[in-house]
Design a protein around this motif. Structure first.
Motif, PDB file in Angstrom:
ATOM      1  N   GLY A 165       0.827  -1.193   0.000  1.00 51.07           N
ATOM      2  CA  GLY A 165       0.000   0.000   0.000  1.00 51.07           C
ATOM      3  C   GLY A 165       0.865   1.247   0.000  1.00 51.07           C
ATOM      4  N   LEU A 166       0.246   2.404   0.220  1.00 50.90           N
ATOM      5  CA  LEU A 166       0.965   3.670   0.071  1.00 50.90           C
ATOM      6  C   LEU A 166       2.015   3.885   1.156  1.00 50.90           C
ATOM      7  CD1 LEU A 166       1.279   6.355  -1.469  1.00 50.90           C
ATOM      8  CD2 LEU A 166      -0.465   7.300   0.059  1.00 50.90           C
ATOM      9  N   SER A 167       1.583   4.117   2.390  1.00 52.58           N
ATOM     10  CA  SER A 167       2.555   4.430   3.446  1.00 52.58           C
ATOM     11  C   SER A 167       3.434   3.229   3.758  1.00 52.58           C
ATOM     12  CB  SER A 167       1.844   4.924   4.711  1.00 52.58           C
ATOM     13  OG  SER A 167       0.872   3.987   5.143  1.00 52.58           O
ATOM     14  N   GLY A 168       2.845   2.024   3.739  1.00 51.72           N
ATOM     15  CA  GLY A 168       3.646   0.830   4.006  1.00 51.72           C
ATOM     16  C   GLY A 168       4.746   0.634   2.990  1.00 51.72           C
ATOM     17  N   ARG A 169       4.464   0.961   1.723  1.00 52.81           N
ATOM     18  CA  ARG A 169       5.476   0.807   0.678  1.00 52.81           C
ATOM     19  C   ARG A 169       6.646   1.752   0.903  1.00 52.81           C
ATOM     20  NH1 ARG A 169       2.412   1.892  -3.103  1.00 52.81           N
ATOM     21  NH2 ARG A 169       3.129   3.846  -4.018  1.00 52.81           N
ATOM     22  N   TYR A 170       6.370   2.972   1.289  1.00 51.21           N
ATOM     23  CA  TYR A 170       7.446   3.923   1.525  1.00 51.21           C
ATOM     24  C   TYR A 170       8.270   3.547   2.755  1.00 51.21           C
ATOM     25  CZ  TYR A 170       6.350   7.287  -2.122  1.00 51.21           C
ATOM     26  OH  TYR A 170       6.193   7.907  -3.336  1.00 51.21           O
ATOM     27  N   PRO A 213       6.762  -4.286  -6.229  1.00 53.26           N
ATOM     28  CA  PRO A 213       7.599  -3.087  -6.213  1.00 53.26           C
ATOM     29  C   PRO A 213       8.963  -3.302  -5.576  1.00 53.26           C
ATOM     30  CG  PRO A 213       5.924  -2.949  -4.501  1.00 53.26           C
ATOM     31  CD  PRO A 213       5.612  -4.174  -5.302  1.00 53.26           C
ATOM     32  N   PHE A 214       9.151  -4.449  -4.929  1.00 49.54           N
ATOM     33  CA  PHE A 214      10.410  -4.707  -4.227  1.00 49.54           C
ATOM     34  C   PHE A 214      11.250  -5.799  -4.887  1.00 49.54           C
ATOM     35  CE2 PHE A 214       7.155  -3.560  -0.990  1.00 49.54           C
ATOM     36  CZ  PHE A 214       7.605  -2.278  -0.748  1.00 49.54           C
ATOM     37  N   GLY A 215      10.810  -6.306  -6.012  1.00 51.51           N
ATOM     38  CA  GLY A 215      11.585  -7.308  -6.721  1.00 51.51           C
ATOM     39  C   GLY A 215      11.864  -8.561  -5.918  1.00 51.51           C
ATOM     40  N   GLY A 216      10.890  -8.968  -5.104  1.00 51.36           N
ATOM     41  CA  GLY A 216      11.043 -10.191  -4.326  1.00 51.36           C
ATOM     42  C   GLY A 216      11.825 -10.032  -3.037  1.00 51.36           C
ATOM     43  N   ARG A 217      12.202  -8.825  -2.686  1.00 52.87           N
ATOM     44  CA  ARG A 217      13.009  -8.622  -1.466  1.00 52.87           C
ATOM     45  C   ARG A 217      12.181  -8.596  -0.193  1.00 52.87           C
ATOM     46  NH1 ARG A 217      16.340  -3.365  -2.166  1.00 52.87           N
ATOM     47  NH2 ARG A 217      14.416  -2.681  -3.201  1.00 52.87           N
TER      48      ARG A 217
END
Length: 304
Positions: free
Chosen positions: A13-18, A42-46
């Motif tokens: 989600g928005l804030s969690g992604r940042y 968005p994290f390429g599997g990381r």
């Protein structure tokens, strides 16, 4: 790589992604509790994902086992058939209980400005109840209280811009002189990660950017930035809700609720605390004016 494990609810989600991006940038191992499966990671599997299943207390404990910090961004904006504020409060209690059982060192919880467990507004009441529950627990914590987020695909400011791009005028609830204090989502994330590194002392902190706007001024600033300066006129809260309801039907969404109008007009999206986030909304609007409001951001579709 940092040996510690940090868990973020809703990292897609928005804030969690940042928050997750900030943690990964520091070499910290990040996992998420989520029920979202994005089309593109968005994290390429990381970031390893675990189900956010509040009815499975043992499963939550297993997912949080070995975690140093839990960053909680979970909440719901409004009541509907699929989810309610009361349910979200109970779910958050279960999450905090699981964190305590798992031995999490610290909880960083994203709340809202001016929460009040006795409020007549379910959003602010629920946030107040959660804060009280967290303070009564044994896990050291930081409670961060932003009002309105901007940046990326944050819904409120984008959808105001979307309406300004498409309609010749814009209705303002009442006189529009009530304050709103937006903060950039990455500034919130930076503070969250900073507080995740703290040790024992628990903290409650308003999070606000350097600019404060009256609501009427905010709409004018958005319109000016995107080249859509519209005539603003005052409408009653009831009329504003009715117009929002019509738009909700057309878009298959919940554009605005009665409670959100009441909270906004009551000045609950501002406080007297000092700014502690650096990004100016006016600068961000100028830098993102070409795309802002180009597409409507649908809250219900995100939830589904």
């Amino acid at each position: 790589m940092n040996d510690s494990k940090h868990v973020v609810t809703g990292a897609f989600g928005l804030s969690g992604r940042y928050i997750a991006r900030r943690l990964l940038g520091r070499g910290i191992s990040v996992e998420t509790l989520t029920n979202t499966q994005p089309k593109a990671d968005p994290f390429g599997g990381r970031v390893r994902a675990h189900p956010l299943n509040f009815s499975d207390a043992d499963g939550l404990v297993r997912a949080l086992d070995g975690a140093d910090v839990l960053y909680n961004t979970y909440w719901v904006r409004f009541d509907c058939k699929r989810f309610t504020h009361e349910q979200a409060v109970r779910n958050t209690f279960a999450l905090f209980d699981a964190a305590g059982r798992a031995g999490v060192r610290r909880i960083v919880h994203v709340s809202i400005m001016n929460p009040d467990s006795r409020s007549g507004l379910p959003y602010f009441r629920g946030k107040g109840q959660i804060e009280e529950y967290l303070r009564a627990g044994a896990v050291p914590h930081s409670i961060l209280r932003p009002a309105v987020l901007f940046g990326d695909n944050a819904i409120l400011l984008n959808n105001i811009a979307w309406m300004l791009r498409r309609f010749p005028c814009f209705g303002i609830f009442g006189d529009g002189k009530y304050k709103i204090e937006p903060v950039h989502v990455d500034d919130l994330a930076a503070l969250a990660v900073e507080h995740g590194a703290r040790t024992k002392k628990s903290v409650t902190l308003d999070v606000k950017g350097p600019e404060s706007f009256e609501y009427r001024e905010l709409v004018r600033a958005i319109g000016g930035a995107i080249g859509c300066e519209r005539r603003l006129f005052s409408i009653s809260p009831a009329t504003g809700y009715f117009c929002g309801k019509l738009m909700s039907v057309l878009k298959g969404d919940v554009v605005i609720t009665r409670e959100e109008i009441q909270g906004l007009m009551a000045g609950l999206l501002a406080t007297d605390s000092e700014p502690n986030a650096p990004t100016r909304l006016s600068d961000w609007l100028a830098a993102n004016r070409d795309w802002l409001g180009g597409r409507y951001q649908n809250e219900m579709k995100r939830r589904v």
